[in-house]
Enzyme design. Structure first.
Site, PDB file in Angstrom:
ATOM      1  N   VAL A 247     107.218  71.616  87.871  1.00  0.00           N
ATOM      2  CA  VAL A 247     107.618  71.057  89.165  1.00  0.00           C
ATOM      3  C   VAL A 247     109.127  71.218  89.294  1.00  0.00           C
ATOM      4  CG1 VAL A 247     107.790  68.975  90.573  1.00  0.00           C
ATOM      5  CG2 VAL A 247     105.697  69.425  89.285  1.00  0.00           C
TER       6      VAL A 247
ATOM      7  N   ALA B 123     114.022  69.592  87.309  1.00  0.00           N
ATOM      8  CA  ALA B 123     112.675  70.173  87.196  1.00  0.00           C
ATOM      9  C   ALA B 123     112.007  69.595  85.958  1.00  0.00           C
ATOM     10  CB  ALA B 123     112.765  71.696  87.076  1.00  0.00           C
ATOM     11  N   LYS B 124     110.750  69.862  85.773  1.00  0.00           N
ATOM     12  CA  LYS B 124     110.050  69.454  84.547  1.00  0.00           C
ATOM     13  C   LYS B 124     108.772  70.260  84.429  1.00  0.00           C
ATOM     14  CE  LYS B 124     110.459  66.401  81.180  1.00  0.00           C
ATOM     15  NZ  LYS B 124     111.705  65.869  80.608  1.00  0.00           N
ATOM     16  N   GLY B 125     108.301  70.426  83.191  1.00  0.00           N
ATOM     17  CA  GLY B 125     107.055  71.145  82.988  1.00  0.00           C
ATOM     18  C   GLY B 125     106.236  70.484  81.908  1.00  0.00           C
TER      19      GLY B 125
END
Ligand code: NAD
Length: 411
Positions: A56, A101-103
């Site tokens: 995201v 962001a992050k995953g």
């Protein structure tokens, strides 16, 4: 309550203080892009295993998006969304030129072999390589991922785009990584803990500390605070908590974990407590450094520590935050407390872009400066506005992102 609801609650509470309009709130809260990809591999035994990988990208008003990659069974889109938004506010609070962001992948990295983990990581990068990049979105380690995983990411991305060490941070030092990146989040947590103790009129040497989680962040925080003469009386990991009222033998605990693949299971020189009991110990400082959502309205009243440092992301739900605030507990929020990691990641990215290796002393010096100045800015704002440290940190972060958004224009 879902993690994303908690993050939005904290955002809105601060937005109310600065009279942010509904339109701008919606603009700042909505993620820029959400990607979900199939990650299918052949396991060592020949079976097919299929996972879902998320990334995201929340906001890029202040620079390329930045955020960790989490491998944990509880990962879902909702959690990743929440963590991506936290990254936007965090990079703004410490004023580094990044967005958020992050995953993540819902997987227990302890239950797959190292070769399987490598295949999963490479397959994930196959799925997202065209939306990440040194000027777009730069992953980093988080729960369940480490420097080896970052090395695979750099290598796999390089197959598509050529040599690009700045596409990912938290790499091994031998592979364009930064000396001091591994300890940075814990060092930053330690730095703000000492500053909070001092601002609260307490002395490090007379302060007791309990830390939940003994992975990258928890173990380095324990070491830093132990070196700073605090008495660390309890630590824990997924196997439970280990408590010694007179203070743990930290070098011994660290050695034990090192020889036991990072785990504390079976550590004998302490009393065994549960992770829930650890949160309620009679200590001066409580540091949740594992999962989110561990302090809720059910247990917040039983927390005895007057100071909580949020080393983990999102460990306190809003209802618990309210209870703690009313009781006068000082809570240093995640978007400030654990920002040392992304700050050192920024140094690593700068190093990679300049092709000039930084030394450990420079990293520590600059990291300590950023964490100390950011802490003081948030503390002063909280006094000025008569709000909690969390609301002050959000006001600072939202203000910076909001200004960049308006200056850049949205059409
Ligand atoms: P890690 O995977 O290295 O360690 C996680 C630790 O939590 C391990 O000791 C594990 O045993 C423990 N744990 C897992 N499930 C648990 C449970 N149910 N109860 C108690 N303990 C449990 O992860 P990390 O990198 O140390 O990250 C910890 C937290 O810090 C996460 O919330 C992460 O988002 C946050 N954080 C990490 C970084 C970083 O640089 N690594 C930066 C900022 C924030």
């Amino acid at each position: 309550m879902k993690a994303i609801d908690a993050t939005e609650f904290y955002f809105n509470r601060a937005a109310d203080f600065i009279d942010l309009s509904e339109n701008v709130r919606r603009l700042l809260i909505t993620p820029k892009r959400e990607v979900q990809v199939q990650v299918a591999i052949e396991r060592d035994n020949g079976e097919i295993a299929t996972y879902i990988g998320y990334r995201v990208q929340h906001n890029d008003a202040r620079g390329p998006m930045k955020g960790g990659l989490r491998y944990h069974p509880d990962v879902d889109l909702d959690e990743v969304r929440s963590l991506a938004a936290l990254m936007t506010w965090k990079t703004a609070v410490v004023n580094i030129p990044y967005g958020g962001a992050k995953g993540g992948i819902a997987i227990d990295s302890a239950r797959v072999s190292p070769r399987e983990l490598e295949r999963i990581t490479r397959k994930f990068i196959d799925g997202i390589h065209d939306v990440i990049g040194p000027d777009t979105d730069i992953p980093a380690p988080d729960m369940g991922t480490n420097d080896k995983v970052m090395a695979w990411i750099m290598n796999q991305y390089g197959k598509y785009h050529g040599f690009s060490p700045a596409v990912v941070t938290g790499k091994p030092v031998e592979m364009h990584g930064l000396p001091g990146r591994e300890e940075a989040t814990g060092r930053g947590v330690g730095t703000v803990t000492l500053k909070t103790l001092s601002r609260s009129g307490r002395k490090a040497a007379q302060s007791t500390v309990a830390i939940q989680g003994f992975g990258n962040v928890g173990s380095h925080t324990a070491k830093f605070l132990g070196d700073a003469t605090c008495k660390v009386v309890a630590v824990s990991d997924v196997s439970g908590g280990y408590y010694r009222a007179a203070g743990l033998d930290l070098p011994g605990v660290l050695r034990y974990a090192l020889q036991n693949r990072g785990a504390l299971t079976g550590y004998k020189d302490a009393e065994h407590v549960t992770n829930e009991q650890l949160l309620e110990l009679e200590v001066d400082v409580l540091i949740p450094a594992a999962l989110g959502g561990v302090l809720t309205k059910e247990n917040a009243d039983r927390v005895k520590a007057p100071i909580i440092i949020e080393a983990a992301n999102g460990p306190i739900y809003p209802a618990a935050d309210d209870i703690l605030d009313k009781r006068g507990v000082v809570v240093v929020p995640d978007i400030l407390a654990n920002a040392g990691g992304v700050t050192a990641s920024y140094f690593e990215w700068v190093q990679n872009r300049q092709h000039y290796q930084w030394g450990m002393n420079r990293v520590r010096q600059e990291l300590d400066r950023v964490m100390s100045e950011s802490f003081e800015r948030v503390w002063e704002l909280s006094v000025e506005r008569k709000v909690s440290l969390r609301t002050a940190a959000y006001i600072l972060g939202i203000g910076r992102v909001g200004r960049a958004t308006i200056l850049g224009g949205i059409s």
